[in-house]
Structures are given as C-alpha cells and as structure tokens.
Design a protein around this motif. Sequence first.
Motif, PDB file in Angstrom:
ATOM      1  N   THR A   1     -14.605   2.927  -5.691  1.00  0.00           N
ATOM      2  CA  THR A   1     -14.217   1.901  -4.710  1.00  0.00           C
ATOM      3  C   THR A   1     -14.616   2.363  -3.318  1.00  0.00           C
ATOM      4  O   THR A   1     -14.294   3.483  -2.918  1.00  0.00           O
ATOM      5  CB  THR A   1     -12.683   1.672  -4.753  1.00  0.00           C
TER       6      THR A   1
ATOM      7  N   ARG B   1      -9.202  -0.625  -1.252  1.00  0.00           N
ATOM      8  CA  ARG B   1      -8.490  -1.786  -1.791  1.00  0.00           C
ATOM      9  C   ARG B   1      -8.943  -2.058  -3.215  1.00  0.00           C
ATOM     10  O   ARG B   1     -10.140  -2.132  -3.490  1.00  0.00           O
ATOM     11  CB  ARG B   1      -8.757  -3.011  -0.933  1.00  0.00           C
ATOM     12  N   THR B   2      -7.980  -2.216  -4.097  1.00  0.00           N
ATOM     13  CA  THR B   2      -8.253  -2.624  -5.469  1.00  0.00           C
ATOM     14  C   THR B   2      -7.570  -3.966  -5.667  1.00  0.00           C
ATOM     15  O   THR B   2      -6.791  -4.401  -4.808  1.00  0.00           O
ATOM     16  CB  THR B   2      -7.726  -1.591  -6.489  1.00  0.00           C
ATOM     17  N   PRO B   3      -7.806  -4.640  -6.786  1.00  0.00           N
ATOM     18  CA  PRO B   3      -7.163  -5.944  -6.985  1.00  0.00           C
ATOM     19  C   PRO B   3      -5.630  -5.904  -6.967  1.00  0.00           C
ATOM     20  O   PRO B   3      -4.995  -6.871  -6.610  1.00  0.00           O
ATOM     21  CB  PRO B   3      -7.668  -6.381  -8.365  1.00  0.00           C
ATOM     22  N   ARG B   4      -5.047  -4.760  -7.307  1.00  0.00           N
ATOM     23  CA  ARG B   4      -3.583  -4.696  -7.398  1.00  0.00           C
ATOM     24  C   ARG B   4      -2.896  -3.946  -6.268  1.00  0.00           C
ATOM     25  O   ARG B   4      -1.705  -4.126  -6.047  1.00  0.00           O
ATOM     26  CB  ARG B   4      -3.175  -4.040  -8.715  1.00  0.00           C
TER      27      ARG B   4
ATOM     28  N   SER C   1       0.808  -1.210   0.000  1.00  0.00           N
ATOM     29  CA  SER C   1       0.000   0.000   0.000  1.00  0.00           C
ATOM     30  C   SER C   1       0.842   1.261   0.000  1.00  0.00           C
ATOM     31  O   SER C   1       2.032   1.233   0.274  1.00  0.00           O
ATOM     32  CB  SER C   1      -0.942   0.029   1.207  1.00  0.00           C
TER      33      SER C   1
ATOM     34  N   THR D   1      -3.480  -1.106  -2.525  1.00  0.00           N
ATOM     35  CA  THR D   1      -4.329  -0.480  -1.516  1.00  0.00           C
ATOM     36  C   THR D   1      -3.855   0.939  -1.286  1.00  0.00           C
ATOM     37  O   THR D   1      -2.656   1.194  -1.157  1.00  0.00           O
ATOM     38  CB  THR D   1      -4.260  -1.269  -0.190  1.00  0.00           C
TER      39      THR D   1
END
Length: 133
Positions: free
Chosen positions: A32, A45-48, A11, A50
């Motif tokens: 998001t 949080r995203t798939p790739r 992150s 934070t």
Amino acid sequence: MHATETTDFVSVRIITADVARLVAFYEKATGTRATWATEDFAELRTPRATLAIASTRTVPLFAPGSARPADNHSVIIEFLVDDVDRLHDALRGWVPDFVNGPTTMPWGNRSLLLRDPDGNLVNFFTPARLSAD
C-alpha cells in the motif's frame, strides 16, 4: 454513560523518530502506498482502516511528552491478507524480526507475527475460512 455523538474508528497512529523508515517498511510489507501530508505525517489507507505514521515532532501539538516512539508493549497492529504463508515467503528476505512464523491459532486463523523497525508488533493473518492449513 454513552456519547451522544456518532463515532467512527478511523485510524491508529504510530509515533516514530523516523517517519520515512517506518513508512517504507509498511509500504513494502503491505503493498500500500502512503499518502504524505507533510514530512512529519503520512497515512497508509486500506479499505477497512488507516495506519497513520507521525513524527515525534507532532507530539507537542497534542500534549508534550504524551507519546514516546518505539515504546509500545500492548498493541498489535493487524492486517488481513489472502495468504499468510505466501506473504511470509515474500517478507523473509528483509524482515529482521519475526516473532512467530505462520501459525494456526486455536480460533482457526493463520497468523504471522513480526516486529516493525520501531519494535511494534504486527500480525498478518488469514481467516480460517481462507486458510489452506
């Protein structure tokens, strides 16, 4: 010398004087929803990756005076999107500080650069292979 422990970049944390305002901005800009741990800390949080957003009250827990809000002049927070031009149209009504409208960069990516409410640079981009321009 290399670390012997496994590391995983997880992150980026923004320190701010107004967590709710910054979280609301990023929720609206990215679509998001944030997960709140306390009133002083939230994560998008995203798939790739934070994006963590924390209050100035958390700074002394690490080291007093080690971070200052709204004082970033070297980092660009980047988000991969499907269509930069469409996002620009959606953001145009409420983002007050566009640094650069949708632009095709020399390496081919289509990029939209703006500032969040604390003045941090944010780049939304579409890779050349996805960009229509």
